[in-house]
Design a protein around this motif. Structure first.
Motif, PDB file in Angstrom:
ATOM      1  N   LEU A 161       0.983  -1.028  -0.149  1.00 21.51           N
ATOM      2  CA  LEU A 161       0.134   0.157  -0.072  1.00 21.51           C
ATOM      3  C   LEU A 161       0.992   1.235  -0.091  1.00 21.51           C
ATOM      4  CD1 LEU A 161      -2.688  -1.030   2.523  1.00 21.51           C
ATOM      5  CD2 LEU A 161      -3.127  -0.638   0.257  1.00 21.51           C
ATOM      6  N   ILE A 162       0.450   2.248  -0.765  1.00 20.27           N
ATOM      7  CA  ILE A 162       1.225   3.518  -0.884  1.00 20.27           C
ATOM      8  C   ILE A 162       0.668   4.327   0.250  1.00 20.27           C
ATOM      9  CG2 ILE A 162       1.715   5.539  -2.335  1.00 20.27           C
ATOM     10  CD1 ILE A 162       1.090   3.721  -4.821  1.00 20.27           C
ATOM     11  N   PRO A 163       1.686   4.872   1.309  1.00 24.67           N
ATOM     12  CA  PRO A 163       1.316   5.936   2.120  1.00 24.67           C
ATOM     13  C   PRO A 163       0.238   6.914   2.063  1.00 24.67           C
ATOM     14  CG  PRO A 163       3.792   5.379   2.113  1.00 24.67           C
ATOM     15  CD  PRO A 163       3.052   4.588   0.736  1.00 24.67           C
ATOM     16  N   PRO A 167       0.038  12.329  -2.177  1.00 24.67           N
ATOM     17  CA  PRO A 167      -0.867  12.866  -3.119  1.00 24.67           C
ATOM     18  C   PRO A 167      -1.789  12.092  -4.077  1.00 24.67           C
ATOM     19  CG  PRO A 167       0.638  14.544  -2.562  1.00 24.67           C
ATOM     20  CD  PRO A 167       1.245  13.391  -2.145  1.00 24.67           C
ATOM     21  N   LEU A 168      -2.875  12.026  -4.278  1.00 24.49           N
ATOM     22  CA  LEU A 168      -3.229  11.344  -5.753  1.00 24.49           C
ATOM     23  C   LEU A 168      -3.374   9.814  -5.478  1.00 24.49           C
ATOM     24  CD1 LEU A 168      -2.184  13.636  -8.709  1.00 24.49           C
ATOM     25  CD2 LEU A 168      -4.414  13.825  -7.394  1.00 24.49           C
TER      26      LEU A 168
END
Length: 221
Positions: A161-163, A167-168
């Motif tokens: 998972l991306i922190p 953003p986005l």
């Protein structure tokens, strides 16, 4: 680089490419994978279409998958003939060694995948739920020009998972690197990469023969 050396390079790449594909085809079931390292797997898939599994029928629904496959294979053959002519001309004109090296890589990779598309359908039985047989008595899994390209190199270097604070894309699951490819694909990508990175050196170098002729014409008599 001479045409003889370029031909030797092409032969070596084709040999490695085809040996690896034949081994995978005759030892793995379709979809089977083996973990070599946490970041590298041997994963057997077959590619029926263009890059990233895209098919011509995805863009033109009226074209059947069989016709799209035939068109793609014929296009690949025409393209590799053009690349071969480019390679011969580059060696005759004594172009940059880097250029000849890059063209040879692209030619070898393209030819390696064409062999799959043209011949594998008649040389092997189907790999679904079984290990394929070479030259099966009841015929191959497809006709000539309708074979599938064998891919097996998979590098799942990182996934997670991306922190959320990014953003986005924060909070999304991301996997790098998902595509499965083969030795021929590596050769093509490397060749194209060389042309891009060394673009100025590759395409702006004046062949030695032309330079000598230019100097002789410009020198005072």
């Amino acid at each position: 680089m001479s045409l003889k050396k370029a031909t030797l390079l092409i032969f070596i790449i084709l040999l490695i490419d085809q040996v690896s594909k034949i081994y995978i085809k005759t030892h793995f079931q379709l979809g089977e994978d083996v973990t070599v390292f946490s970041w590298f797997k041997i994963a057997f898939i077959e590619n029926d279409g263009m890059a990233w599994g895209t098919k011509l029928s995805d863009f033109i629904p009226s074209v059947s998958d069989q016709l799209a496959k035939l068109i793609l294979t014929l296009f690949r053959i025409i393209a590799v003939i053009g690349i071969g002519i480019w390679l011969v001309n580059a060696t005759k004109k004594k172009n940059s060694k880097i250029l000849v090296f890059a063209i040879a890589l692209i030619f070898a990779g393209a030819l390696g995948n064409i062999i799959d598309s043209v011949f594998y359908g008649i040389l092997f039985s189907d790999s679904s739920m079984q290990v394929a047989t070479f030259l099966p008595e009841d015929g191959g899994y497809a006709g000539v020009f309708h074979g599938s390209v064998v891919d097996m190199l998979h590098f799942p270097i990182w996934s997670g998972l991306i922190p959320d604070h990014i953003p986005l894309i924060g909070g999304r699951y991301f996997s790098f690197f998902d595509p499965v490819f083969n030795v021929a694909d590596v050769a093509i990508s490397t060749g194209i990469g060389i042309l891009i990175v060394f673009n100025n050196k590759v395409f702006e170098d004046t062949p030695k023969t032309e330079s000598l002729e230019s100097e002789s014409h410009n020198s005072p008599t």
